[in-house]
Design a protein around this motif. Structure first.
Motif, PDB file in Angstrom:
ATOM      1  N   THR A 102      32.824  20.034  13.465  1.00 39.28           N
ATOM      2  CA  THR A 102      32.349  19.790  14.722  1.00 39.28           C
ATOM      3  C   THR A 102      33.008  20.873  15.930  1.00 39.28           C
ATOM      4  OG1 THR A 102      34.382  18.349  15.062  1.00 39.28           O
ATOM      5  CG2 THR A 102      32.202  17.311  14.374  1.00 39.28           C
ATOM      6  N   ASP A 103      34.094  21.496  15.231  1.00 42.64           N
ATOM      7  CA  ASP A 103      34.789  22.562  16.556  1.00 42.64           C
ATOM      8  C   ASP A 103      33.905  23.866  16.601  1.00 42.64           C
ATOM      9  OD1 ASP A 103      36.750  24.499  17.365  1.00 42.64           O
ATOM     10  OD2 ASP A 103      37.798  22.622  17.622  1.00 42.64           O
ATOM     11  N   GLU A 104      33.740  24.217  17.807  1.00 38.45           N
ATOM     12  CA  GLU A 104      33.166  25.657  18.095  1.00 38.45           C
ATOM     13  C   GLU A 104      33.657  26.868  17.660  1.00 38.45           C
ATOM     14  OE1 GLU A 104      34.135  27.310  22.529  1.00 38.45           O
ATOM     15  OE2 GLU A 104      32.796  25.297  22.364  1.00 38.45           O
ATOM     16  N   PHE A 105      34.943  26.392  17.220  1.00 35.35           N
ATOM     17  CA  PHE A 105      35.492  27.922  16.538  1.00 35.35           C
ATOM     18  C   PHE A 105      34.976  27.998  15.110  1.00 35.35           C
ATOM     19  CE2 PHE A 105      38.855  29.575  13.817  1.00 35.35           C
ATOM     20  CZ  PHE A 105      39.313  30.835  14.584  1.00 35.35           C
ATOM     21  N   TYR A 106      34.478  26.992  14.429  1.00 31.06           N
ATOM     22  CA  TYR A 106      33.798  27.055  13.202  1.00 31.06           C
ATOM     23  C   TYR A 106      32.347  27.084  13.330  1.00 31.06           C
ATOM     24  CZ  TYR A 106      38.597  26.106  11.820  1.00 31.06           C
ATOM     25  OH  TYR A 106      39.816  26.214  11.739  1.00 31.06           O
ATOM     26  N   VAL A 107      31.532  26.181  14.234  1.00 33.72           N
ATOM     27  CA  VAL A 107      30.238  26.193  14.022  1.00 33.72           C
ATOM     28  C   VAL A 107      29.496  26.324  15.551  1.00 33.72           C
ATOM     29  CG1 VAL A 107      30.052  24.504  12.090  1.00 33.72           C
ATOM     30  CG2 VAL A 107      30.744  23.443  14.494  1.00 33.72           C
ATOM     31  N   GLU A 108      28.340  26.503  15.479  1.00 31.63           N
ATOM     32  CA  GLU A 108      27.685  26.772  16.855  1.00 31.63           C
ATOM     33  C   GLU A 108      27.361  25.483  17.458  1.00 31.63           C
ATOM     34  OE1 GLU A 108      26.749  29.309  18.621  1.00 31.63           O
ATOM     35  OE2 GLU A 108      27.821  30.925  17.570  1.00 31.63           O
ATOM     36  N   ARG A 109      26.806  24.402  16.682  1.00 34.14           N
ATOM     37  CA  ARG A 109      26.482  23.301  17.176  1.00 34.14           C
ATOM     38  C   ARG A 109      27.331  22.326  16.125  1.00 34.14           C
ATOM     39  NH1 ARG A 109      21.751  22.370  19.890  1.00 34.14           N
ATOM     40  NH2 ARG A 109      20.440  24.215  20.507  1.00 34.14           N
ATOM     41  N   ALA A 110      27.885  21.236  16.922  1.00 34.13           N
ATOM     42  CA  ALA A 110      28.724  20.233  16.191  1.00 34.13           C
ATOM     43  C   ALA A 110      27.962  19.565  15.255  1.00 34.13           C
ATOM     44  CB  ALA A 110      29.305  19.182  17.447  1.00 34.13           C
ATOM     45  N   SER A 111      28.099  19.036  14.110  1.00 34.68           N
ATOM     46  CA  SER A 111      27.642  18.240  13.243  1.00 34.68           C
ATOM     47  C   SER A 111      27.319  16.844  13.753  1.00 34.68           C
ATOM     48  CB  SER A 111      28.087  18.133  11.809  1.00 34.68           C
ATOM     49  OG  SER A 111      28.122  19.547  11.224  1.00 34.68           O
ATOM     50  N   GLN A 112      26.372  16.260  13.214  1.00 37.97           N
ATOM     51  CA  GLN A 112      26.249  14.813  13.666  1.00 37.97           C
ATOM     52  C   GLN A 112      26.846  13.807  13.091  1.00 37.97           C
ATOM     53  OE1 GLN A 112      21.875  16.096  13.277  1.00 37.97           O
ATOM     54  NE2 GLN A 112      21.509  14.309  14.240  1.00 37.97           N
ATOM     55  N   LEU A 113      28.193  13.741  13.600  1.00 35.11           N
ATOM     56  CA  LEU A 113      29.256  13.205  13.143  1.00 35.11           C
ATOM     57  C   LEU A 113      30.366  12.501  14.190  1.00 35.11           C
ATOM     58  CD1 LEU A 113      30.872  12.430  10.302  1.00 35.11           C
ATOM     59  CD2 LEU A 113      32.242  14.912  10.816  1.00 35.11           C
ATOM     60  N   VAL A 114      30.638  11.562  13.835  1.00 34.03           N
ATOM     61  CA  VAL A 114      31.660  10.744  14.897  1.00 34.03           C
ATOM     62  C   VAL A 114      32.454  10.191  14.031  1.00 34.03           C
ATOM     63  CG1 VAL A 114      30.405   8.750  15.374  1.00 34.03           C
ATOM     64  CG2 VAL A 114      31.784   9.414  16.856  1.00 34.03           C
ATOM     65  N   LEU A 115      33.857  10.029  14.663  1.00 34.48           N
ATOM     66  CA  LEU A 115      34.933   9.265  13.884  1.00 34.48           C
ATOM     67  C   LEU A 115      35.536   8.404  14.535  1.00 34.48           C
ATOM     68  CD1 LEU A 115      37.561  10.698  11.119  1.00 34.48           C
ATOM     69  CD2 LEU A 115      38.217   9.311  13.149  1.00 34.48           C
ATOM     70  N   PRO A 167      42.095  15.666  16.191  1.00 33.35           N
ATOM     71  CA  PRO A 167      41.118  16.154  16.965  1.00 33.35           C
ATOM     72  C   PRO A 167      40.835  15.212  18.216  1.00 33.35           C
ATOM     73  CG  PRO A 167      40.281  16.310  14.736  1.00 33.35           C
ATOM     74  CD  PRO A 167      41.520  15.527  14.862  1.00 33.35           C
ATOM     75  N   ARG A 168      40.453  15.885  19.445  1.00 29.51           N
ATOM     76  CA  ARG A 168      40.319  15.488  20.763  1.00 29.51           C
ATOM     77  C   ARG A 168      39.053  14.433  20.516  1.00 29.51           C
ATOM     78  NH1 ARG A 168      42.874  16.507  25.286  1.00 29.51           N
ATOM     79  NH2 ARG A 168      44.580  18.175  25.243  1.00 29.51           N
ATOM     80  N   ARG A 169      38.068  15.028  19.846  1.00 27.87           N
ATOM     81  CA  ARG A 169      36.737  14.210  19.682  1.00 27.87           C
ATOM     82  C   ARG A 169      36.750  12.822  18.894  1.00 27.87           C
ATOM     83  NH1 ARG A 169      31.576  18.131  19.390  1.00 27.87           N
ATOM     84  NH2 ARG A 169      32.384  19.760  20.561  1.00 27.87           N
ATOM     85  N   TRP A 170      37.946  12.600  18.363  1.00 28.81           N
ATOM     86  CA  TRP A 170      37.831  11.370  17.617  1.00 28.81           C
ATOM     87  C   TRP A 170      37.988  10.082  18.527  1.00 28.81           C
ATOM     88  CZ3 TRP A 170      42.288  10.824  13.003  1.00 28.81           C
ATOM     89  CH2 TRP A 170      41.762  11.881  12.089  1.00 28.81           C
ATOM     90  N   LEU A 171      37.370   9.035  18.222  1.00 23.34           N
ATOM     91  CA  LEU A 171      37.400   7.826  19.049  1.00 23.34           C
ATOM     92  C   LEU A 171      38.448   6.895  18.279  1.00 23.34           C
ATOM     93  CD1 LEU A 171      33.774   7.385  19.591  1.00 23.34           C
ATOM     94  CD2 LEU A 171      35.292   8.248  21.320  1.00 23.34           C
ATOM     95  N   ALA A 172      39.118   5.777  18.898  1.00 28.48           N
ATOM     96  CA  ALA A 172      39.888   4.854  18.292  1.00 28.48           C
ATOM     97  C   ALA A 172      39.627   3.431  18.970  1.00 28.48           C
ATOM     98  CB  ALA A 172      41.460   5.294  18.608  1.00 28.48           C
ATOM     99  N   LEU A 173      39.843   2.618  18.099  1.00 29.69           N
ATOM    100  CA  LEU A 173      39.941   1.029  18.538  1.00 29.69           C
ATOM    101  C   LEU A 173      41.238   0.869  19.301  1.00 29.69           C
ATOM    102  CD1 LEU A 173      37.994  -1.340  17.982  1.00 29.69           C
ATOM    103  CD2 LEU A 173      39.438  -1.999  16.140  1.00 29.69           C
TER     104      LEU A 173
END
Length: 208
Positions: free
Chosen positions: A61-74, A94-100
């Motif tokens: 998901t990080d643009e350092f590794y990929v052009e477009r983030a994979s369709q993945l959410v945590l 990672p900042r993109r993580w969500l949490a309960l």
């Protein structure tokens, strides 16, 4: 997938922004493989696995590794003993993580629904809420990001990683400047991590 969290609240990592409206949840979760990570920053097994999961997520998901983030959410479902322990753990993730939110009773419902008895556990779900894997911990450790392709196929996602005509010019321009962009990103990321560490130490000093 938003249906799983209908009437619930998720928080964005670090900023503590709430993701609670139907539209927000739909935008965050729909047409994506969802990982529910049941863990704890104090659990020895989780401490060994969490850095592996962090690297796995960033490489997809990080643009350092990929052009477009994979369709993945945590979504992190905490077994931490205190809210501060949960915040301290998430600061390293990672900042993109969500949490309960800490203390949300929906955690127990999720544990029962997906048969989670021990941590760490990573439940992999289709956008429909159907289970792809009851616990992907071993697979993530063994295969790394390569296992995502199998999940993507199983989830039958609508592929959004294609070039639209209007994207082509931008993509070409980015590809030419990609080495400089990635170097700049790496420097900024390192600076951001240092600031986060300083902020974390300051919060710890204030609480002690």
């Amino acid at each position: 997938m938003a249906a799983l969290f209908t009437g619930k609240v998720l928080t964005g990592n670090r900023e503590r922004d709430e993701v609670e409206t139907e539209r927000e949840l739909s935008r965050a979760l729909e047409n994506k493989v969802l990982l529910l990570y049941f863990g704890s920053g104090q659990c020895p097994r989780c401490r060994r696995f969490s850095p592996i999961l962090k690297d796995f997520f960033l490489r997809l998901t990080d643009e350092f590794y990929v052009e477009r983030a994979s369709q993945l959410v945590l979504v992190y479902v905490s077994r931490d003993e205190t809210e501060e322990q949960q915040r301290a753990f998430l600061r390293t993730m990672p900042r993109r993580w969500l949490a309960l939110p800490f203390g949300d009773t929906f955690k127990r419902e999720l544990e029962l629904r997906f048969g989670v008895a021990e941590v760490p556990a990573v439940v992999v779900l289709k956008p429909t809420g159907e289970v792809i894997l009851d616990n992907a911990v071993e697979e993530i450790q063994r295969l790394g990001p390569a296992c995502f392709q199998n999940w993507q196929e199983a989830a039958e996602l609508v592929d959004r990683n294609f070039l639209l005509a209007e994207d082509f010019e931008d993509w070409s321009r980015r590809s030419l400047t990609d080495p400089l962009r990635r170097l700049k990103y790496k420097v900024e990321k390192r600076k951001e991590e240092e600031e986060e560490k300083k902020k974390g130490r300051k919060e710890e000093d204030e609480e002690s």
